[in-house]
Design an enzyme around this catalytic site. Structure first.
Site, short mmCIF file in Angstrom:
data_model
loop_
_atom_site.label_atom_id
_atom_site.label_comp_id
_atom_site.label_asym_id
_atom_site.label_seq_id
_atom_site.Cartn_x
_atom_site.Cartn_y
_atom_site.Cartn_z
N ARG A 136 17.33 3.44 -45.78
CA ARG A 136 18.73 3.20 -46.16
C ARG A 136 18.88 2.59 -47.55
O ARG A 136 19.98 2.53 -48.09
CB ARG A 136 19.40 2.29 -45.11
CG ARG A 136 19.83 3.06 -43.89
CD ARG A 136 20.33 2.14 -42.80
NE ARG A 136 19.24 1.48 -42.10
CZ ARG A 136 19.39 0.46 -41.27
NH1 ARG A 136 20.59 -0.05 -41.06
NH2 ARG A 136 18.35 -0.07 -40.65
N GLU A 177 16.39 -2.77 -27.09
CA GLU A 177 16.79 -2.27 -28.40
C GLU A 177 18.14 -1.56 -28.28
O GLU A 177 18.46 -0.97 -27.23
CB GLU A 177 15.73 -1.30 -28.94
CG GLU A 177 14.41 -1.97 -29.23
CD GLU A 177 14.55 -3.14 -30.20
OE1 GLU A 177 15.10 -2.94 -31.30
OE2 GLU A 177 14.14 -4.26 -29.85
N ALA A 182 19.68 -15.64 -104.97
CA ALA A 182 20.45 -14.74 -104.11
C ALA A 182 20.15 -13.29 -104.49
O ALA A 182 20.03 -12.95 -105.66
CB ALA A 182 21.93 -15.03 -104.26
N TYR A 193 7.35 -5.23 -91.69
CA TYR A 193 6.75 -3.98 -91.20
C TYR A 193 6.72 -2.97 -92.33
O TYR A 193 7.76 -2.64 -92.92
CB TYR A 193 7.60 -3.46 -90.04
CG TYR A 193 7.05 -2.22 -89.37
CD1 TYR A 193 5.72 -2.17 -88.94
CD2 TYR A 193 7.86 -1.12 -89.15
CE1 TYR A 193 5.23 -1.04 -88.31
CE2 TYR A 193 7.38 0.01 -88.52
CZ TYR A 193 6.06 0.05 -88.10
OH TYR A 193 5.57 1.17 -87.48
N ASN A 216 15.36 -24.18 -95.98
CA ASN A 216 16.65 -23.57 -95.66
C ASN A 216 16.58 -22.07 -95.95
O ASN A 216 16.23 -21.66 -97.05
CB ASN A 216 17.76 -24.21 -96.49
CG ASN A 216 19.13 -23.72 -96.04
OD1 ASN A 216 19.68 -24.20 -95.06
ND2 ASN A 216 19.66 -22.72 -96.73
N LYS A 225 11.51 -13.32 -84.34
CA LYS A 225 10.46 -12.74 -83.51
C LYS A 225 9.11 -13.31 -83.92
O LYS A 225 8.78 -13.32 -85.10
CB LYS A 225 10.47 -11.21 -83.72
CG LYS A 225 9.38 -10.48 -82.98
CD LYS A 225 8.63 -9.53 -83.89
CE LYS A 225 7.15 -9.57 -83.65
NZ LYS A 225 6.40 -8.78 -84.62
C1 UD1 Z 1 13.40 -5.05 -34.86
C2 UD1 Z 1 13.33 -5.45 -33.40
C3 UD1 Z 1 14.70 -5.90 -32.94
C4 UD1 Z 1 15.16 -7.04 -33.82
C5 UD1 Z 1 15.14 -6.64 -35.28
C6 UD1 Z 1 15.42 -7.83 -36.14
C7 UD1 Z 1 11.60 -3.99 -32.50
C8 UD1 Z 1 11.32 -2.79 -31.67
N1 UD1 Z 1 12.88 -4.31 -32.64
O1 UD1 Z 1 14.30 -3.94 -34.90
O2 UD1 Z 1 14.67 -6.31 -31.60
O3 UD1 Z 1 16.47 -7.42 -33.45
O4 UD1 Z 1 13.84 -6.16 -35.62
O5 UD1 Z 1 15.43 -7.45 -37.49
O6 UD1 Z 1 10.69 -4.63 -32.95
N2 UD1 Z 1 7.71 -1.99 -39.32
C9 UD1 Z 1 6.39 -1.69 -39.60
N3 UD1 Z 1 5.81 -0.63 -38.98
C10 UD1 Z 1 6.46 0.12 -38.07
C11 UD1 Z 1 7.80 -0.20 -37.78
C12 UD1 Z 1 8.40 -1.26 -38.42
O7 UD1 Z 1 5.76 -2.33 -40.42
O8 UD1 Z 1 5.85 1.06 -37.53
C13 UD1 Z 1 8.33 -3.12 -39.99
C14 UD1 Z 1 9.52 -2.75 -40.84
O9 UD1 Z 1 9.11 -2.50 -42.17
C15 UD1 Z 1 10.39 -3.98 -40.76
C16 UD1 Z 1 10.06 -4.57 -39.39
O10 UD1 Z 1 8.84 -4.00 -39.01
O11 UD1 Z 1 10.04 -4.94 -41.73
C17 UD1 Z 1 11.14 -4.26 -38.36
O12 UD1 Z 1 11.13 -2.89 -38.11
P1 UD1 Z 1 12.45 -2.05 -37.85
O13 UD1 Z 1 12.08 -0.66 -37.52
O14 UD1 Z 1 13.40 -2.26 -38.96
O15 UD1 Z 1 12.97 -2.72 -36.51
P2 UD1 Z 1 14.46 -2.96 -36.16
O16 UD1 Z 1 15.03 -1.70 -35.68
O17 UD1 Z 1 15.15 -3.67 -37.22
CA CA Z 2 15.25 -3.68 -39.51
#
Ligand code: UD1
Ligand code: CA
Length: 454
Positions: free
Chosen positions: A14, A150, A418, A382, A372, A346
């Site tokens: 997003r 979720e 000058a 340059y 001054n 600079k």
């Molecule tokens: C997650 C939680 C949700 C919570 C929310 C808070 C889960 C399933 N859900 O949802 O309950 O309210 O966070 O912000 O955990 N990421 C990875 N690898 C992956 C998937 C995600 O590193 O495979 C990281 C993302 O980059 C992010 C974080 O985990 O920083 C959260 O992942 P995201 O998919 O955004 O979970 P949410 O849907 O926000």
């Molecule tokens: Ca998130």
């Protein structure tokens, strides 16, 4: 022992960006930087970050380890990968955090670890939040947490719950290692949800401890650029408030742009539309702004910088800069230097008391005390190929509109007329004028060629 796992492999679709989400900046630092700082502040010394390709290439710059998650199969999968990269330590605890929550301070991580007491398998931050929300819902039975659902999997009844999972947890490490092996992906997103560990622990009679966070704004993740701007505003407000409490006057914090790690002395006043960045240090009793940008600037006490830009430069005490000056590239001004309207400097060093008040360019120059520099003076540093130095002694008088063709040296007490084009060294005490400049007879105070602008 407490270690942390930071989840940051998500692409952040997003954001609609070529850059991975947690590298987007809030007040001059990547989001991830704040998360790592808060974890360190909470006393957690070892952190591993779950990365995607782009982040993996940069993770060493953050001073932490990264583990690459090739495919984003869910938060549970991400944690499993991180645990595989960490040697098991008996009795250890693990904090799990998200890389996109820069506003969460160290107290949140402290609270969640403190709550993981005795035989608890897990603690988690919960937060009341206005609906609708994309956060996972905390489903309770009586007082106790039963599971997290979720949004994509929730019933209408569950969507009406206003207690959310913030996404910040602490686990007993051994229990977590067991639980992630049992996670499935039979859900709407076909992902391995870390949040399913709650129901898993509860079903096994293990204790799960909720910790309420009172301000949901602190645990908002950033998903798009609207939320990024909101986070920046909140962070900037905090930074301004901190400096104001420490004795800095900020006339309008809403249009003053600060970054972390700045030093600003007491009784300094910052006027609107001013941005101060990187490792800038400003002394006491200064006046900065309006309409000023300081980036990696070191500024002494009682200095005035108005409507000007200072980058990578140092300014001594009691100096006056601007309006409309530009100092850059390792420029050093000693005490009492005065730099005025439309002057660019600079990579130059100006000794105590030097004045360059109007319409001047000084590049690769060294200027001695109390000299001054007249209006319109240009160091022609340059030659089309190389940058050449200009060395000007003490008490030198450079007449208005002088062109100083470098390399050039002008001795102590010398003067230029000058409009001179000075292309040969001028010995101490000598006065030169003309195009090209030639020596004038000594002791000829009447020469109108020497008139400058004060
Ligand atoms: C997650 C939680 C949700 C919570 C929310 C808070 C889960 C399933 N859900 O949802 O309950 O309210 O966070 O912000 O955990 N990421 C990875 N690898 C992956 C998937 C995600 O590193 O495979 C990281 C993302 O980059 C992010 C974080 O985990 O920083 C959260 O992942 P995201 O998919 O955004 O979970 P949410 O849907 O926000
Ligand atoms: Ca998130």
């Amino acid at each position: 022992m407490i270690r942390a796992i930071v989840l940051a492999a998500g692409k952040g679709t997003r954001m609609k960006s070529a850059r991975t989400k947690v590298l987007h900046e809030v007040c001059g630092r990547p989001m991830l930087w704040y998360v790592l700082r808060a974890l360190r502040g909470a006393g957690i010394v070892e952190t591993i970050v779950v990365t995607n390709d782009e982040l993996h290439a940069e993770i060493a710059n953050f001073g932490v380890r990264g583990v690459l998650q090739d495919e984003q199969l869910g938060t549970g999968h991400a944690v499993k990968i991180a645990l595989e990269a960490l040697d098991p330590v008996a009795g250890a605890r693990v904090v799990v955090a998200c890389g996109d929550m820069p506003l969460a301070g160290e107290d949140v991580y402290r609270d969640v670890t403190a709550a993981l007491d005795g035989d608890a398998a897990m603690s988690l931050i919960t937060v009341k939040m206005p609906l609708p929300s994309n956060f996972g819902r905390i489903v309770r039975r009586g007082r106790d947490i039963e599971r997290i659902v979720e949004v994509r999997d929730a019933s209408d009844g569950e969507l009406a719950i206003d207690e959310m999972n913030a996404g910040i947890y602490a686990f007993d490490e051994a229990s977590l290692r067991d639980a992630v092996m049992r996670l499935g992906n039979d859900n709407a997103q076909k992902e391995y949800y870390l949040t399913d560990t709650v129901a898993d622990f509860v079903g096994r009679g293990r204790r799960v401890v909720p910790v309420a966070c009172t301000d949901h704004r602190h645990v908002l993740g950033i998903n798009d650029r609207v939320e990024l701007a909101r986070a920046r505003r909140e962070m900037n407000e905090r930074l301004c408030a901190q400096h104001m409490r420490d004795g800095v006057t900020i006339v309008n914090p809403e249009v003053t742009y600060l970054e972390p790690e700045l030093t600003i002395g007491r009784d300094t006043v910052i006027y609107p539309n001013t941005a101060i960045s990187l490792l800038s240090e400003i002394g006491e009793g200064c006046v900065v702004g309006p309409n000023t940008r300081l980036s990696n600037a070191r500024i002494g006490d009682r200095v005035t910088v108005r409507e000007s830009v200072v980058t990578d430069s140092t300014i001594g005490n009691d100096a006056g800069i601007g309006p409309y000056a530009h100092l850059r590239n390792e420029t050093v001004l000693e005490n009492d230097v005065k730099i005025g309207n439309f002057v660019e400097i600079k990579k130059s060093k100006l000794a105590r008391g030097v004045k360059a008040s109007h319409l001047t360019y000084l590049g690769d120059a060294v200027i001695g005390e109390d000299s001054n520099i007249g209006a319109g003076t240009i160091t022609c540093n340059y030659d089309g190929k190389d940058k050449n130095p200009t060395v000007i002694g003490k008490n030198v008088f450079i007449g208005s509109n002088s062109s100083l063709v470098a390399p050039l040296s002008i001795g102590d007490g010398a003067a230029t007329g000058a409009g001179s084009v000075v292309n040969r060294d001028v010995p101490p005490g000598e006065r030169v004028a003309g195009v090209p400049a030639r020596p004038l007879p000594r002791r000829n105070p009447g020469s109108e060629l020497l008139d400058g602008v004060e």
